[in-house]
Scaffold this active site. Structure first.
Site, PDB file in Angstrom:
ATOM      1  CE  LYS A   1      12.555  31.116  38.089  1.00 11.35           C
ATOM      2  NZ  LYS A   1      12.973  31.162  39.498  1.00 11.35           N
TER       3      LYS A   1
ATOM      4  NE  ARG B   1      13.437  35.580  46.386  1.00  6.16           N
ATOM      5  CZ  ARG B   1      13.719  35.062  45.196  1.00  6.16           C
ATOM      6  NH1 ARG B   1      14.061  35.832  44.204  1.00  6.16           N
ATOM      7  NH2 ARG B   1      13.672  33.765  44.990  1.00  6.16           N
TER       8      ARG B   1
ATOM      9  CE1 TYR C   1      12.813  57.854  16.700  1.00  6.67           C
ATOM     10  CE2 TYR C   1      13.291  55.523  17.033  1.00  6.67           C
ATOM     11  CZ  TYR C   1      12.436  56.526  16.603  1.00  6.67           C
ATOM     12  OH  TYR C   1      11.216  56.203  16.090  1.00  6.67           O
TER      13      TYR C   1
ATOM     14  CG  MET D   1       9.389  49.167  19.569  1.00  6.21           C
ATOM     15  SD  MET D   1       7.732  49.871  19.620  1.00  6.21           S
ATOM     16  CE  MET D   1       7.947  51.295  20.652  1.00  6.21           C
TER      17      MET D   1
HETATM   18  C1  LIG Z   1      14.132  30.359  39.514  1.00  4.58           C
HETATM   19  C2  LIG Z   1      14.387  29.398  40.629  1.00  4.58           C
HETATM   20  C3  LIG Z   1      15.282  28.326  40.456  1.00  4.58           C
HETATM   21  C4  LIG Z   1      16.128  28.144  39.209  1.00  4.58           C
HETATM   22  O1  LIG Z   1      17.289  28.929  39.286  1.00  4.58           O
HETATM   23  P1  LIG Z   1      18.435  28.848  38.141  1.00  4.58           P
HETATM   24  O2  LIG Z   1      19.504  29.716  38.662  1.00  4.58           O
HETATM   25  O3  LIG Z   1      17.798  29.394  36.902  1.00  4.58           O
HETATM   26  O4  LIG Z   1      18.802  27.434  38.014  1.00  4.58           O
HETATM   27  C5  LIG Z   1      15.405  27.414  41.492  1.00  4.58           C
HETATM   28  N1  LIG Z   1      14.697  27.556  42.633  1.00  4.58           N
HETATM   29  C6  LIG Z   1      13.842  28.576  42.830  1.00  4.58           C
HETATM   30  C7  LIG Z   1      13.114  28.673  44.121  1.00  4.58           C
HETATM   31  C8  LIG Z   1      13.683  29.538  41.851  1.00  4.58           C
HETATM   32  O5  LIG Z   1      12.840  30.562  42.067  1.00  4.58           O
END
Ligand SMILES: *Cc1c(COP(=O)(O)O)cnc(C)c1O
Length: 334
Positions: free
Chosen positions: A29, A116, A229, A276
């Protein structure tokens, strides 16, 4: 920016050896944690990862266009109106509410303590369930709570052994054998970054990303003169500084003042405000312009910058931008 797909493959191998016989699923992701989802995804599959996981439908659809044949799981929510597109792209969905889509493979997600996403209870639904899963909240830092989550999951899924049970993220896969079950979902460790904020070498992982630039200008600040800056650094004595053409527009964050980068291989501190498109680094002496600067790599770990920025490697990695108009991204296979 250099992405070492050889290191990525070796990390997949390390995770497979650590977690086996559980399958390793590669979490790509957020554009593969800033590393490039399609490149990383392909390399992970070649190294034996059995599925790719992303967060959104959009990520899955663009990955599907790049990699036509692989298991592709969307971890985050997908609205009902998009389920037909997901079906067409042969995705698998994660279901966290009582609305369970039909005619598409789903993983039921149980909340065991993350608070969550997730169902509070697993119930049977008229759906094509291929997996049951949960997510660990503190496998990097709280052993008691992690053990409770694992127990809760094992208990709640004892009648679901005919489907794939998966619970562990990278930290869980590396530290909790009981969490490995049928598959582990590894993100951060794939990239050779430590889920514990420690040296990834301790878990046999190799950083995949390195980031280099150069000193584009060298100047001598006289006593009382400043750089950048807000004049946040003022020279107390004559000070040689190098100006590096990288800034927060590239993901070298503004809170990295004080961190070290390597100039000609030597650790040197970042001075004043990161802007930047540029930051200043203190030199030991006058150097010719063009001296190489390593922001990440060559033994300099992203974990060290995370400490200075008061954040985690995940956030730094996701923030690194490989916009081709600003940075050259090179794939190597070392
Ligand atoms: C992002 C995510 C992972 C991966 O987690 P890491 O700590 O990067 O290995 C695994 N499971 C879910 C549901 C996630 O959202």
């Amino acid at each position: 920016m250099t992405i070492d797909l050889g290191a990525l493959r070796r990390n997949v191998g390390t995770l497979r050896r650590a977690a086996g016989p559980a399958e390793v699923w590669a979490v790509v992701k957020a554009d593969g944690y800033g590393h490039g989802a399609a490149d990383v995804g392909r390399a992970a599959l070649q190294a034996g990862a059995r599925a790719l996981c992303v967060a959104t439908l959009g990520e899955a659809l663009s990955l599907r266009a790049a990699i036509p044949e692989c298991r592709l799981i969307v971890l985050g929510p997908v609205v009902e109106a998009d389920v037909a597109r997901a079906r067409e792209a042969e995705l698998e969905l994660v279901v966290s509410t009582s609305a369970v889509p039909e005619r598409i493979p789903v993983h039921l997600k149980l909340d065991t303590g993350m608070g969550r996403w997730g169902l509070s209870e697993l119930t049977r639904a008229p759906a094509h369930v291929v997996g049951v899963m949960s997510h660990l909240a503190s496998a990097d830092c709280d052993e008691d709570f992690t053990r409770r989550q694992i127990e809760r999951f094992l208990e709640a899924t004892s009648a679901w052994k005919h489907v794939t049970r998966h619970l562990a993220n990278s930290a869980g896969a590396l530290r909790y054998p009981a969490a490995r079950l049928d598959a582990v979902r590894c993100g951060i460790a794939l990239y050779g970054l430590s889920p514990f904020g420690a040296d990834p070498g301790g878990d046999g992982l190799e950083p995949v990303l390195s980031w280099t630039s150069y000193v584009a200008q060298v100047r001598l600040l006289r006593q009382g003169e400043s750089t950048g800056y807000g004049r946040r650094f003022r020279a107390g004595a004559p000070t040689w500084v190098g100006i590096v053409p990288v800034g927060y527009g590239d993901g070298f964050r503004r809170d990295l003042t004080g961190t070290q980068v390597l100039v000609d291989g030597e650790p040197r501190p970042v001075l004043g405000s990161v802007s930047m498109d540029a930051f200043a680094v203190e030199l030991r002496r006058e150097l010719p312009p063009g001296a190489p600067v390593t922001l990440v790599g060559g033994g300099l770990l992203l974990e060290q910058h995370a400490v200075i920025a008061g954040t985690i490697t995940y956030e730094l990695a996701c923030g690194i931008r490989s916009d081709p108009a600003r940075a050259r991204r090179v794939l190597v296979d070392a």
